[in-house]
Motif scaffolding. Structure first.
Motif, PDB file in Angstrom:
ATOM      1  N   GLU A   1      98.193   1.301 -42.550  1.00 31.28           N
ATOM      2  CA  GLU A   1      97.722   1.299 -43.940  1.00 31.28           C
ATOM      3  C   GLU A   1      97.302  -0.104 -44.380  1.00 31.28           C
ATOM      4  OE1 GLU A   1     100.875   2.818 -46.304  1.00 31.28           O
ATOM      5  OE2 GLU A   1     100.756   4.860 -45.479  1.00 31.28           O
ATOM      6  N   GLU A   2      98.065  -1.114 -43.978  1.00 33.24           N
ATOM      7  CA  GLU A   2      97.821  -2.482 -44.428  1.00 33.24           C
ATOM      8  C   GLU A   2      96.724  -3.184 -43.645  1.00 33.24           C
ATOM      9  OE1 GLU A   2      99.345  -4.756 -46.826  1.00 33.24           O
ATOM     10  OE2 GLU A   2      99.659  -2.799 -47.742  1.00 33.24           O
ATOM     11  N   THR A   3      96.665  -2.944 -42.342  1.00 31.78           N
ATOM     12  CA  THR A   3      95.737  -3.690 -41.497  1.00 31.78           C
ATOM     13  C   THR A   3      94.535  -2.880 -41.035  1.00 31.78           C
ATOM     14  OG1 THR A   3      96.817  -3.106 -39.402  1.00 31.78           O
ATOM     15  CG2 THR A   3      97.691  -5.013 -40.609  1.00 31.78           C
ATOM     16  N   GLY A   4      94.626  -1.546 -41.141  1.00 29.40           N
ATOM     17  CA  GLY A   4      93.521  -0.710 -40.686  1.00 29.40           C
ATOM     18  C   GLY A   4      93.482  -0.521 -39.186  1.00 29.40           C
ATOM     19  N   MET A   5      94.540  -0.895 -38.481  1.00 27.61           N
ATOM     20  CA  MET A   5      94.530  -0.745 -37.029  1.00 27.61           C
ATOM     21  C   MET A   5      95.944  -0.534 -36.516  1.00 27.61           C
ATOM     22  SD  MET A   5      93.947  -4.706 -35.886  1.00 27.61           S
ATOM     23  CE  MET A   5      93.358  -4.169 -34.302  1.00 27.61           C
ATOM     24  N   PRO A   6      96.081   0.102 -35.357  1.00 27.13           N
ATOM     25  CA  PRO A   6      97.407   0.289 -34.759  1.00 27.13           C
ATOM     26  C   PRO A   6      97.995  -1.045 -34.314  1.00 27.13           C
ATOM     27  CG  PRO A   6      95.784   1.795 -33.812  1.00 27.13           C
ATOM     28  CD  PRO A   6      95.022   0.777 -34.596  1.00 27.13           C
ATOM     29  N   LEU A   7      99.319  -1.088 -34.223  1.00 31.67           N
ATOM     30  CA  LEU A   7      99.988  -2.313 -33.809  1.00 31.67           C
ATOM     31  C   LEU A   7      99.515  -2.764 -32.428  1.00 31.67           C
ATOM     32  CD1 LEU A   7     102.210  -4.452 -34.243  1.00 31.67           C
ATOM     33  CD2 LEU A   7     103.800  -2.866 -33.136  1.00 31.67           C
ATOM     34  N   ARG A   8      99.338  -1.833 -31.520  1.00 30.20           N
ATOM     35  CA  ARG A   8      98.932  -2.204 -30.161  1.00 30.20           C
ATOM     36  C   ARG A   8      97.605  -2.959 -30.158  1.00 30.20           C
ATOM     37  NH1 ARG A   8      98.058   2.033 -25.097  1.00 30.20           N
ATOM     38  NH2 ARG A   8      97.485   0.472 -23.549  1.00 30.20           N
ATOM     39  N   THR A   9      96.648  -2.518 -30.966  1.00 30.71           N
ATOM     40  CA  THR A   9      95.351  -3.194 -31.036  1.00 30.71           C
ATOM     41  C   THR A   9      95.495  -4.574 -31.664  1.00 30.71           C
ATOM     42  OG1 THR A   9      94.302  -1.037 -31.287  1.00 30.71           O
ATOM     43  CG2 THR A   9      92.963  -2.963 -31.818  1.00 30.71           C
ATOM     44  N   TYR A  10      96.342  -4.673 -32.674  1.00 31.19           N
ATOM     45  CA  TYR A  10      96.560  -5.965 -33.323  1.00 31.19           C
ATOM     46  C   TYR A  10      97.190  -6.959 -32.347  1.00 31.19           C
ATOM     47  CZ  TYR A  10      98.026  -9.510 -36.655  1.00 31.19           C
ATOM     48  OH  TYR A  10      98.203 -10.696 -37.313  1.00 31.19           O
ATOM     49  N   LEU A  11      98.158  -6.505 -31.551  1.00 34.26           N
ATOM     50  CA  LEU A  11      98.784  -7.373 -30.561  1.00 34.26           C
ATOM     51  C   LEU A  11      97.753  -7.896 -29.562  1.00 34.26           C
ATOM     52  CD1 LEU A  11     102.033  -5.323 -29.841  1.00 34.26           C
ATOM     53  CD2 LEU A  11     101.901  -7.525 -31.013  1.00 34.26           C
ATOM     54  N   LEU A  12      96.834  -7.036 -29.163  1.00 33.04           N
ATOM     55  CA  LEU A  12      95.779  -7.439 -28.237  1.00 33.04           C
ATOM     56  C   LEU A  12      94.872  -8.483 -28.881  1.00 33.04           C
ATOM     57  CD1 LEU A  12      94.466  -7.012 -25.498  1.00 33.04           C
ATOM     58  CD2 LEU A  12      93.164  -5.118 -26.499  1.00 33.04           C
ATOM     59  N   TRP A  13      94.522  -8.269 -30.136  1.00 32.36           N
ATOM     60  CA  TRP A  13      93.690  -9.227 -30.877  1.00 32.36           C
ATOM     61  C   TRP A  13      94.369 -10.598 -30.909  1.00 32.36           C
ATOM     62  CZ3 TRP A  13      89.032  -9.969 -32.886  1.00 32.36           C
ATOM     63  CH2 TRP A  13      88.872 -10.876 -33.944  1.00 32.36           C
ATOM     64  N   ARG A  14      95.663 -10.621 -31.196  1.00 33.23           N
ATOM     65  CA  ARG A  14      96.412 -11.876 -31.267  1.00 33.23           C
ATOM     66  C   ARG A  14      96.422 -12.591 -29.913  1.00 33.23           C
ATOM     67  NH1 ARG A  14      96.869 -15.012 -35.255  1.00 33.23           N
ATOM     68  NH2 ARG A  14      96.654 -13.738 -37.101  1.00 33.23           N
ATOM     69  N   ARG A  15      96.568 -11.840 -28.845  1.00 33.27           N
ATOM     70  CA  ARG A  15      96.581 -12.442 -27.515  1.00 33.27           C
ATOM     71  C   ARG A  15      95.227 -13.061 -27.175  1.00 33.27           C
ATOM     72  NH1 ARG A  15      98.354  -7.520 -24.108  1.00 33.27           N
ATOM     73  NH2 ARG A  15      97.949  -8.908 -22.343  1.00 33.27           N
ATOM     74  N   LEU A  16      94.159 -12.412 -27.587  1.00 39.10           N
ATOM     75  CA  LEU A  16      92.826 -12.972 -27.354  1.00 39.10           C
ATOM     76  C   LEU A  16      92.636 -14.278 -28.121  1.00 39.10           C
ATOM     77  CD1 LEU A  16      90.655  -9.740 -27.410  1.00 39.10           C
ATOM     78  CD2 LEU A  16      90.867 -11.333 -25.489  1.00 39.10           C
ATOM     79  N   LEU A  17      93.111 -14.325 -29.360  1.00 38.78           N
ATOM     80  CA  LEU A  17      93.000 -15.564 -30.130  1.00 38.78           C
ATOM     81  C   LEU A  17      93.789 -16.685 -29.459  1.00 38.78           C
ATOM     82  CD1 LEU A  17      93.218 -14.392 -33.859  1.00 38.78           C
ATOM     83  CD2 LEU A  17      91.252 -14.495 -32.311  1.00 38.78           C
ATOM     84  N   HIS A  18      94.923 -16.338 -28.862  1.00 35.22           N
ATOM     85  CA  HIS A  18      95.726 -17.331 -28.156  1.00 35.22           C
ATOM     86  C   HIS A  18      94.959 -17.887 -26.956  1.00 35.22           C
ATOM     87  CE1 HIS A  18      99.268 -19.469 -27.015  1.00 35.22           C
ATOM     88  NE2 HIS A  18      99.506 -18.751 -25.925  1.00 35.22           N
ATOM     89  N   VAL A  19      94.204 -17.036 -26.292  1.00 36.35           N
ATOM     90  CA  VAL A  19      93.400 -17.487 -25.153  1.00 36.35           C
ATOM     91  C   VAL A  19      92.406 -18.548 -25.583  1.00 36.35           C
ATOM     92  CG1 VAL A  19      91.558 -16.796 -23.562  1.00 36.35           C
ATOM     93  CG2 VAL A  19      93.627 -15.417 -23.744  1.00 36.35           C
ATOM     94  N   TRP A  20      91.675 -18.292 -26.669  1.00 33.66           N
ATOM     95  CA  TRP A  20      90.670 -19.265 -27.124  1.00 33.66           C
ATOM     96  C   TRP A  20      91.327 -20.603 -27.446  1.00 33.66           C
ATOM     97  CZ3 TRP A  20      86.473 -17.262 -25.554  1.00 33.66           C
ATOM     98  CH2 TRP A  20      86.155 -15.921 -25.759  1.00 33.66           C
ATOM     99  N   THR A  21      92.500 -20.568 -28.071  1.00 31.27           N
ATOM    100  CA  THR A  21      93.199 -21.805 -28.405  1.00 31.27           C
ATOM    101  C   THR A  21      93.561 -22.588 -27.143  1.00 31.27           C
ATOM    102  OG1 THR A  21      94.120 -20.808 -30.409  1.00 31.27           O
ATOM    103  CG2 THR A  21      95.218 -22.770 -29.574  1.00 31.27           C
TER     104      THR A  21
END
Length: 275
Positions: free
Chosen positions: A196-216
């Protein structure tokens, strides 16, 4: 791994709470493949040359900048831009909520008058000053202006607590029960609230966060293979497949060698005094 070309992208990854993005120059001569992702996206081309496509088979349109809603399939072409910036705004932030309400699931092309002054300041902050803080200030002010946001009440505190829990463990595997516990909710209740808050399942959000960590990590000089493993991917091939799905391109074609990353690596060299 993709082979570099004469026009290979050279730039930097920037990230702050609720916002991240790429700023740079060049490309591989082709548009970014159609893709969709969790964030609201702001794409800017300076002084011109940006083209955008909404939908997998939509018409290509030229513009100074464009706003893409969350989870909408789109593509961009920055090859004719002297400088380009692509910013990702997380939907659960106040700015993200305001932009989502403004877009209503539609693409919005922005007039030059709305972004050109900021684009000029951004290019100077990045190319001339090489200042991370100056780039941040320009980006955040532009997002604030476009979203019309002012200080306001945050999103659900339980979801924000869960997001902070995830951010602190981005290099670790976390489960739904663990994150739900950080939010003081049952897994089932948390699952629904998070969507409801993010518009996406937790699993997809976790994947998004891991990708951002890669760029850093790539900004800090890590190899693609080391960054992939540090962010929990099986190998660089697994990372590249995931990045193609969510960003439309693999990390290997984005050379993190802009003024910001170059300065940061120089300052991090042993025996070199900080500035």
């Amino acid at each position: 791994m993709d082979k570099p070309t004469a026009q290979r992208y050279r730039g930097d990854f920037v990230a702050w709470t609720g916002v991240c993005g790429f700023i740079g120059e060049g490309g591989d001569g082709t548009p970014i493949a159609p893709h969709s992702h969790y964030a609201i996206q702001l794409a800017i081309g300076a002084p011109g040359g940006l083209r955008v496509q909404f939908g997998r088979h939509g018409e290509w349109q030229s513009c100074a900048a464009a706003l893409f809603p969350s989870r909408a399939t789109h593509s961009i072409d920055v090859n004719a831009c002297a400088m380009s910036a692509v910013l990702f705004i997380e939907p659960e932030t106040p700015q993200g909520k305001a932009l989502a309400a403004r877009l209503q699931g539609r693409l919005e092309l922005l007039e030059p008058a709305a972004v050109s002054p900021a684009a000029r300041r951004l290019e100077e902050a990045w190319r001339v000053d090489g200042s991370y803080d100056a780039v941040k200030a320009v980006c955040l002010q532009l997002i604030q202006d476009l979203s019309g946001t002012a200080p306001r009440e945050p999103s659900d505190a339980r979801v924000l607590a869960a997001i902070e829990y995830i951010r602190q463990r981005v290099d670790q595997a976390v489960s739904l029960p663990e994150v739900a516990s950080a939010a003081h909710l049952s897994p089932e209740r948390f699952r629904h609230l998070f969507v409801e808050e993010t518009g996406m399942p937790l699993r997809t959000y976790l994947l998004w966060r891991r990708l951002l960590h890669v760029w850093t990590l790539l900004m800090g000089g890590e190899t693609l293979s080391a960054a992939a493993h540090a962010a929990g991917f099986a190998d660089s091939a697994h990372l590249s497949r995931t990045a193609r799905t969510m960003f439309g391109l693999p990390p290997s074609i984005l050379q993190m060698a802009g003024p910001l990353s170059t300065k940061a690596r120089e300052q991090a060299r042993p025996g070199r005094p900080g500035r």
